[in-house]
Design an enzyme around this catalytic site. Structure first.
Site, mmCIF file in Angstrom:
data_model
loop_
_atom_site.group_PDB
_atom_site.id
_atom_site.type_symbol
_atom_site.label_atom_id
_atom_site.label_comp_id
_atom_site.label_asym_id
_atom_site.label_seq_id
_atom_site.Cartn_x
_atom_site.Cartn_y
_atom_site.Cartn_z
ATOM 1 N N LYS A 1 -6.708 1.322 -6.094
ATOM 2 C CA LYS A 1 -5.811 2.476 -6.039
ATOM 3 C C LYS A 1 -4.994 2.518 -7.328
ATOM 4 O O LYS A 1 -4.313 1.545 -7.681
ATOM 5 C CB LYS A 1 -4.857 2.359 -4.852
ATOM 6 C CG LYS A 1 -5.395 3.003 -3.580
ATOM 7 C CD LYS A 1 -4.436 2.769 -2.456
ATOM 8 C CE LYS A 1 -4.160 4.033 -1.677
ATOM 9 N NZ LYS A 1 -3.297 3.764 -0.505
HETATM 10 O O1 G3P Z 1 -2.499 5.940 2.554
HETATM 11 C C1 G3P Z 1 -1.215 6.253 2.092
HETATM 12 C C2 G3P Z 1 -0.255 6.085 3.210
HETATM 13 O O2 G3P Z 1 -0.207 4.750 3.580
HETATM 14 C C3 G3P Z 1 1.091 6.602 2.958
HETATM 15 O O3 G3P Z 1 1.625 6.859 4.191
HETATM 16 O O4 G3P Z 1 3.309 7.264 5.874
HETATM 17 O O5 G3P Z 1 3.906 6.023 3.774
HETATM 18 O O6 G3P Z 1 3.459 8.469 3.727
HETATM 19 P P1 G3P Z 1 3.176 7.169 4.394
#
Ligand code: G3P
Length: 215
Positions: A83
């Site tokens: 990533k």
């Molecule tokens: O895959 C990206 C994800 O983990 C981000 O999620 O909930 O932190 O926006 P969030």
């Protein structure tokens, strides 16, 4: 649509893989930190369980360092996808890594033009963060739809990972739009399975089965 699990929690990963429908996994520094374990220990365990793309995030900010870090991560296992954040430095690194055959998941993507650049640099995956857009009153799914149109227009091979998913409706919309992949937290995977009418139906059938003679 491929289903990835978005977690670094080994118990969740084990539990979800029992279902036989997990195609890959995404992690990020926040998810790793939440586990309070050594990074390499977590990665080792993930590699033993998941048979599919494993996204691990590079935390360097300069392209040269990102490249070095990504090369190291890619050596851990052939399933590792690195990533890389959608920054100027990230684009430079992604181009180089793509040329070396290292799969990049360009992350923290919030606009369709960022996704266009990610595809042009050769990223294997792009991760639009739809939940975080919804959080600030922008429709995250509109972004996925636009990226899909752009990628279709130019036949880009970059696969769209709908990320930052918060609920089953996000998964439904991703599937209706035709996204390649949804990366889903464990809690949402469980929510996808559940329906109250299924539970009521099972209960009723079992109750009625008790009345059947000579079974
Ligand atoms: O895959 C990206 C994800 O983990 C981000 O999620 O909930 O932190 O926006 P969030």
């Amino acid at each position: 649509m491929k289903l990835f699990i978005d977690t670094a929690n080994i118990d969740e990963i084990k539990e979800a893989t029992k279902l036989g429908l997990i195609d890959g996994i995404t992690t990020n520094p926040t998810l790793i930190a939440r586990e309070g374990k050594e990074f390499m220990q977590i990665v080792k365990e993930i590699c033993e369980i998941i048979d599919g793309p494993i996204s691990l995030e590079a935390v360097s900010t300069k392209s040269k360092d990102m490249i070095k870090e990504a090369q190291g991560l890619a050596k851990i296992h052939s399933n590792v996808v690195v990533k890389i954040p959608m920054t100027r430095e990230g684009l430079i690194a992604t181009r180089q890594l793509a040329m070396e055959g290292i799969h990049v998941n360009m992350t923290l993507v919030f606009s369709p033009t960022q996704a266009l650049l990610a595809a042009k640099t050769g990223a294997a995956y792009v991760s639009p963060f739809i939940g975080r857009l919804d959080d600030i009153s922008h429709c995250g799914m509109d972004l996925v739809e636009q990226i899909l149109t752009i990628y279709d227009n130019y036949d880009f091979d970059t696969e769209i990972i709908v990320a930052s998913i918060r609920n089953p409706l996000h998964v439904l919309e991703a599937a209706l739009i035709g996204a390649d992949i949804a990366t889903v937290p464990f809690k949402v995977i469980e929510q996808l399975i559940k329906h109250p009418l299924t539970d009521i139906g099972v209960e009723r059938f079992l109750k009625d089965w008790e009345k059947v003679e000579n079974k």
